[in-house]
Design an enzyme around this catalytic site. Structure first.
Site, mmCIF file in Angstrom:
data_model
loop_
_atom_site.group_PDB
_atom_site.id
_atom_site.type_symbol
_atom_site.label_atom_id
_atom_site.label_comp_id
_atom_site.label_asym_id
_atom_site.label_seq_id
_atom_site.Cartn_x
_atom_site.Cartn_y
_atom_site.Cartn_z
ATOM 1 N N ASP A 116 -24.385 -69.613 -53.518
ATOM 2 C CA ASP A 116 -23.743 -70.184 -54.706
ATOM 3 C C ASP A 116 -23.973 -69.312 -55.941
ATOM 4 O O ASP A 116 -23.086 -69.131 -56.770
ATOM 5 C CB ASP A 116 -24.271 -71.598 -54.988
ATOM 6 C CG ASP A 116 -23.873 -72.565 -53.887
ATOM 7 O OD1 ASP A 116 -22.948 -72.231 -53.117
ATOM 8 O OD2 ASP A 116 -24.497 -73.634 -53.781
ATOM 9 N N GLU A 141 -6.046 -71.950 -34.004
ATOM 10 C CA GLU A 141 -5.801 -73.378 -34.158
ATOM 11 C C GLU A 141 -6.544 -73.873 -35.392
ATOM 12 O O GLU A 141 -7.724 -73.566 -35.577
ATOM 13 C CB GLU A 141 -6.331 -74.104 -32.904
ATOM 14 C CG GLU A 141 -5.807 -75.492 -32.733
ATOM 15 C CD GLU A 141 -4.463 -75.564 -31.999
ATOM 16 O OE1 GLU A 141 -3.807 -74.513 -31.795
ATOM 17 O OE2 GLU A 141 -4.072 -76.684 -31.643
ATOM 18 N N LYS A 165 -6.927 -67.707 -19.154
ATOM 19 C CA LYS A 165 -6.060 -66.574 -19.479
ATOM 20 C C LYS A 165 -6.488 -65.367 -18.660
ATOM 21 O O LYS A 165 -7.682 -65.029 -18.651
ATOM 22 C CB LYS A 165 -6.176 -66.231 -20.975
ATOM 23 C CG LYS A 165 -5.756 -67.367 -21.893
ATOM 24 C CD LYS A 165 -5.995 -67.039 -23.366
ATOM 25 C CE LYS A 165 -5.527 -68.198 -24.244
ATOM 26 N NZ LYS A 165 -5.902 -68.021 -25.660
ATOM 27 N N ARG A 204 3.419 -72.849 -36.484
ATOM 28 C CA ARG A 204 4.162 -72.428 -35.304
ATOM 29 C C ARG A 204 5.647 -72.784 -35.424
ATOM 30 O O ARG A 204 6.506 -72.024 -35.011
ATOM 31 C CB ARG A 204 3.567 -73.091 -34.059
ATOM 32 C CG ARG A 204 4.290 -72.747 -32.796
ATOM 33 C CD ARG A 204 3.514 -73.188 -31.571
ATOM 34 N NE ARG A 204 4.271 -72.859 -30.386
ATOM 35 C CZ ARG A 204 5.278 -73.582 -29.903
ATOM 36 N NH1 ARG A 204 5.630 -74.690 -30.506
ATOM 37 N NH2 ARG A 204 5.933 -73.194 -28.831
ATOM 38 N N ASP A 211 -28.007 -71.714 -49.044
ATOM 39 C CA ASP A 211 -26.778 -72.004 -49.780
ATOM 40 C C ASP A 211 -26.914 -71.684 -51.265
ATOM 41 O O ASP A 211 -25.981 -71.200 -51.898
ATOM 42 C CB ASP A 211 -26.419 -73.489 -49.646
ATOM 43 C CG ASP A 211 -25.898 -73.793 -48.259
ATOM 44 O OD1 ASP A 211 -25.872 -72.850 -47.433
ATOM 45 O OD2 ASP A 211 -25.549 -74.953 -48.009
ATOM 46 N N ALA A 212 -28.096 -71.970 -51.793
ATOM 47 C CA ALA A 212 -28.289 -71.793 -53.235
ATOM 48 C C ALA A 212 -28.055 -70.335 -53.637
ATOM 49 O O ALA A 212 -27.455 -70.046 -54.671
ATOM 50 C CB ALA A 212 -29.690 -72.230 -53.633
ATOM 51 N N CYS A 223 -22.278 -118.652 -30.364
ATOM 52 C CA CYS A 223 -22.493 -119.925 -29.694
ATOM 53 C C CYS A 223 -23.832 -120.464 -30.174
ATOM 54 O O CYS A 223 -24.826 -119.745 -30.219
ATOM 55 C CB CYS A 223 -22.515 -119.705 -28.186
ATOM 56 S SG CYS A 223 -23.304 -121.046 -27.283
ATOM 57 N N LYS A 259 -5.105 -79.539 -18.462
ATOM 58 C CA LYS A 259 -5.286 -80.657 -19.395
ATOM 59 C C LYS A 259 -6.282 -81.702 -18.887
ATOM 60 O O LYS A 259 -6.345 -81.984 -17.696
ATOM 61 C CB LYS A 259 -3.926 -81.336 -19.627
ATOM 62 C CG LYS A 259 -2.869 -80.398 -20.199
ATOM 63 C CD LYS A 259 -2.999 -80.273 -21.691
ATOM 64 C CE LYS A 259 -2.594 -81.554 -22.336
ATOM 65 N NZ LYS A 259 -1.606 -81.403 -23.391
ATOM 66 N N GLU A 275 -11.270 -70.893 -22.215
ATOM 67 C CA GLU A 275 -11.440 -71.359 -23.598
ATOM 68 C C GLU A 275 -11.152 -72.852 -23.668
ATOM 69 O O GLU A 275 -10.370 -73.358 -22.869
ATOM 70 C CB GLU A 275 -10.413 -70.658 -24.522
ATOM 71 C CG GLU A 275 -10.446 -69.157 -24.454
ATOM 72 C CD GLU A 275 -9.246 -68.514 -25.170
ATOM 73 O OE1 GLU A 275 -8.442 -69.229 -25.807
ATOM 74 O OE2 GLU A 275 -9.128 -67.287 -25.091
ATOM 75 N N SER A 297 4.136 -71.058 -26.269
ATOM 76 C CA SER A 297 3.316 -72.229 -25.954
ATOM 77 C C SER A 297 2.748 -72.031 -24.554
ATOM 78 O O SER A 297 2.909 -70.965 -23.960
ATOM 79 C CB SER A 297 4.118 -73.513 -26.086
ATOM 80 O OG SER A 297 4.993 -73.625 -25.009
HETATM 81 S S1 IVH Z 1 -2.997 -69.615 -26.428
HETATM 82 C C1 IVH Z 1 0.266 -67.170 -25.644
HETATM 83 N N1 IVH Z 1 -5.345 -70.767 -26.550
HETATM 84 O O1 IVH Z 1 -1.918 -75.083 -27.432
HETATM 85 C C2 IVH Z 1 -0.407 -68.462 -25.554
HETATM 86 N N2 IVH Z 1 -3.459 -71.992 -27.313
HETATM 87 O O2 IVH Z 1 0.337 -75.641 -25.677
HETATM 88 C C3 IVH Z 1 -0.416 -69.163 -26.835
HETATM 89 N N3 IVH Z 1 -3.983 -74.208 -28.190
HETATM 90 O O3 IVH Z 1 0.575 -73.813 -29.522
HETATM 91 C C4 IVH Z 1 -1.437 -70.165 -26.999
HETATM 92 N N4 IVH Z 1 -6.149 -74.080 -27.887
HETATM 93 O O4 IVH Z 1 -1.610 -74.603 -30.606
HETATM 94 C C5 IVH Z 1 -4.024 -70.900 -26.782
HETATM 95 N N5 IVH Z 1 -7.490 -71.644 -26.635
HETATM 96 C C6 IVH Z 1 -6.175 -71.774 -26.864
HETATM 97 C C7 IVH Z 1 -5.617 -72.936 -27.440
HETATM 98 C C8 IVH Z 1 -4.248 -73.013 -27.644
HETATM 99 C C9 IVH Z 1 -5.167 -74.833 -28.349
HETATM 100 C C10 IVH Z 1 -2.684 -74.799 -28.570
HETATM 101 C C11 IVH Z 1 -1.831 -73.904 -29.420
HETATM 102 C C12 IVH Z 1 -0.541 -73.748 -28.690
HETATM 103 C C13 IVH Z 1 -0.576 -74.899 -27.750
HETATM 104 C C14 IVH Z 1 0.236 -74.555 -26.516
#
Ligand code: IVH
Length: 671
Positions: free
Chosen positions: A39, A176, A293, A139, A35-36, A429, A317, A116, A84
């Site tokens: 810096d 994120e 994905k 968003r 780090d130094a 107690c 979830k 992910e 989303s």
């Molecule tokens: S992909 C096209 N990947 O979850 C798909 N979203 O419920 C767009 N999120 O608004 C999102 N981790 O804020 C994606 N590995 C991840 C994520 C992620 C968290 C959040 C993100 C999004 C929300 C959707």
């Protein structure tokens, strides 16, 4: 003022180097320089820029906080909407999702997915033009978001300029913004000290910090980014899979979550889910699920999207860690040391993956601070394996008839006075061993695995033995015979015989285990080990005065006093004598040879998974050589042992410039 060519070159070089080292640190978790040194480079650049202000560009690493506080945020339309994710809450829903993908991609045996963590923060879109960060948008509603550019610029893990040369003309990265758990805790602590409002969770803290009108405030908040995709991309666009895209992002200096991986088939997705669920509590940031994905971008296109969410991705979830339920009543539990703990009786609620009916309320102060009343609707939290707790009431749902709770003045088990010592939050107690609750707990502790390790003497059995007057103290357990035991509920000849054998076996122990088993307040496993090594015999320990005890490393005045008082009690001496007479014994401890204490005075922290030994073995090995093993990294740490998948502790050690050793080196140290 014209700038000498030499200085101009130096400025450019410093900027490039700093950007490179930022990526090493944030993207690859692998700083190359202390780090130094970093810096020093930063300072030199600042000095040169101060001398030649005309050279300053907005993508210079020095330009993280420039903007003045704002009146409000401007709303800006996303060029491509921010989608989303659809959610799946069960294995069945995930299987169903995979079946639908197969329907749309006929002929594929197994679908390849990028997997992910689903990060629990807030989504951001970062726009880079010609490699320079020009805008950061939240968003919002997906179509338009708030312009938080000045604030995102303060986040160190977000590059102001992309690395390399092969980035597209326009790139919108999506990711994120999160606040790590440790940073969140520290922030809330500071907020309390400043008498300012605390944040309910890291996500709220991250959102609140990013929406600060003054970037100087945002700058002080521990925010980080993980990128998980791209929006607009103009110019070079050569990637063919999602995962390749993420890898490309990293080469440009953008941070991608290290838990990201590629798997084939839905079974592997579910295995990833389980692995991340197991790991959840150990991660330094909050996740609320995982995301699958479709990896191939052409396949993503084929599968397509509906209104607001892609069909090619799904969020699986985790069970919620917080839920609402009713606080039915409050009971008091008496612990081994007499501590009275108020326990909330709850309407059963499924939270954090189990059904919870009880949760600790800690003590009266906590009840008052949280302001919970019997009859309230409360938030219950169960994170990982941590015991469930009541977070607080939902005031908007408070019914008319609720009852405030006051801790009793007498022990609910033995009716002795319950007193609160000055400076302590807990009621205790005063019944000592007169109190059957304390006796039960003392025995449960004595027989537990890390103490005398008596197999087959479970909690229910201890309760029966005490309630039926068969035993009073730990010493009595060694006089139990097979017939007495066999006559008890849920015991048979076989289990009684097994228990007698386990009792016999447990008599051969170690001094450290024995000391720990006695349950002296403040003498945990590590302290017991230290006492054993330094005083070497029970005799010496029971005669030790304050000075002798305090000379032992890590023994302070309070624990020293506890030890002295413990051995002064004639009753405790009797119990010990009886145990020794019953045949409890341990090998003599040999004098510690200072020359074998090669790690004397050194502090170690273990992190990650070790493959050839357990953490406990490593700890004991190090302690045997005189080292101290601590749970957290600080400036006082001498070495960090990094096993597999070491995480935040390793990062911190690197940041502090602490020496890091691997398992092989540890092994050779211990040999
Ligand atoms: S992909 C096209 N990947 O979850 C798909 N979203 O419920 C767009 N999120 O608004 C999102 N981790 O804020 C994606 N590995 C991840 C994520 C992620 C968290 C959040 C993100 C999004 C929300 C959707």
């Amino acid at each position: 003022m014209s700038v000498p060519k030499k200085d101009l070159q130096r400025i450019e070089k410093l900027r490039d180097q700093i950007r490179y080292h930022n990526a090493c640190y944030y993207v690859h978790d692998n700083p190359e320089i202390p780090d130094a040194e970093y810096d020093r480079m930063m300072r030199e650049l600042q000095e040169l820029e101060a001398r030649y202000p005309d050279t300053i560009t907005i993508d210079s690493p020095t330009q993280r906080v420039g903007a003045e506080p704002m009146e409000g945020f401007e709303t800006v339309k996303h060029e491509l909407p921010m989608l989303s994710l659809n959610n799946a809450f069960s294995e069945e829903e995930v299987l169903e999702y995979d079946r639908r993908i197969h329907d749309r991609l006929p002929g594929q045996k197994q679908i390849e997915y990028t997997v992910e963590p689903k990060l629990d923060g807030l989504a951001i879109s970062l726009r880079y033009e010609k490699g320079v960060l020009v805008r950061g948008l939240t968003r919002g509603d997906g179509n338009e978001g708030e312009d938080v550019t000045s604030n995102v610029r303060t986040i160190e893990s977000i590059p102001l300029k992309l690395l390399g040369k092969d980035y597209p003309d326009v790139l919108e990265v999506r990711g994120e913004i999160i606040m790590p758990k440790a940073g969140f805790a520290a922030l809330n602590k500071r907020q309390i000290e400043k008498n300012e409002k605390t944040f309910a969770n890291p996500r709220n803290a991250a959102a609140g910090s990013l929406r600060q009108l003054d970037p100087k405030v945002t700058r002080t908040r521990p925010l980080e980014i993980y990128c998980y995709g791209v929006g607009v991309i103009k110019g070079k666009d050569t990637m063919s899979t999602h995962h390749a895209t993420l890898e490309k992002l990293q080469t440009w200096g953008l941070r991608v979550n290290p838990e990201t991986s590629v798997v084939k088939g839905v079974k592997a997705c579910l295995a990833y889910y389980q692995a991340m669920l197991d790991k959840r509590a150990r991660l330094d940031y909050e996740i609320d699920g995982v995301v699958y994905k479709v990896n191939d971008l052409a396949d993503q296109h084929t599968v397509g999207q509906v209104a607001r969410a892609p069909r090619w991705a799904v969020a699986h979830k985790f069970p919620a860690e917080e839920e609402l339920t009713k606080l039915l009543d409050i009971d008091v539990q008496v612990g081994r040391t007499g501590k009275l703990t108020p326990v909330a009786r709850l309407e059963p609620v499924y939270v954090g993956g189990v059904t919870v009916t009880n949760a600790t309320l800690h003590n009266q102060d906590e009840i008052d601070r949280k302001g919970v009343r019997i009859g309230d609707t409360v938030i219950v939290r169960r994170a990982g394996d941590v015991i469930p707790e009541v977070v607080g009431p939902v005031l908007s749902r408070r019914p008319k008839k609720t009852r405030a709770y006051k801790m009793p003045e007498l022990c609910p088990v033995c009716d002795s006075d319950a007193i609160r010592q000055e400076g302590e939050a807990d009621l205790r107690c005063t019944g000592g061993l007169y109190c059957s609750a304390q006796r039960k707990e003392a025995i449960k502790h004595f027989v537990s695995r890390r103490a005398m390790d008596i197999d087959g003497l479970g909690e229910k059995l201890v309760d029966q033995l005490i309630d039926q007057g068969l035993i009073d103290t730990v010493a009595d357990i060694y006089s139990l015979d097979k017939d007495q035991l066999a006559a008890l509920e849920r015991m048979g000849d076989k289990s009684a015989a097994n228990l007698v054998e386990a009792l016999e076996k447990s008599k051969a122990t170690t001094l450290a285990r024995f000391l720990f088993a006695l349950g002296i307040r403040g003498v945990g496993e590590t302290t017991a080990q230290t006492l054993a090594t330094h005083l070497m015999s029970l005799e010496a320990l029971s005669r030790a005065d304050e000075e002798t005890l305090q000379a032992v490393p890590d023994i302070g005045p309070v624990v020293a006093q506890n030890i002295i008082v413990f051995f002064q009690q004639p009753h405790n001496q009797e119990v010990i004598d009886k145990l020794l007479k019953a045949g409890v014994h341990w090998p003599a401890i040999e004098a510690v040879d200072e020359s074998t204490q090669s790690l004397q005075g050194k502090t170690f922290v273990l992190t990650g998974t070790l493959t050839k030994m357990t953490r406990n073995e490593a700890k004991q090995g190090l302690q045997a050589l005189g080292a101290k093993v601590s749970g957290s990294v600080s400036a006082k740490t001498d070495f960090v042992v990094a096993g597999d998948k070491a995480g935040s502790k390793l990062q911190k050690a690197q940041a502090l410039g602490i020496k890091i050793i691997d398992e092989a080196t540890l092994e050779s140290l211990l040999e």
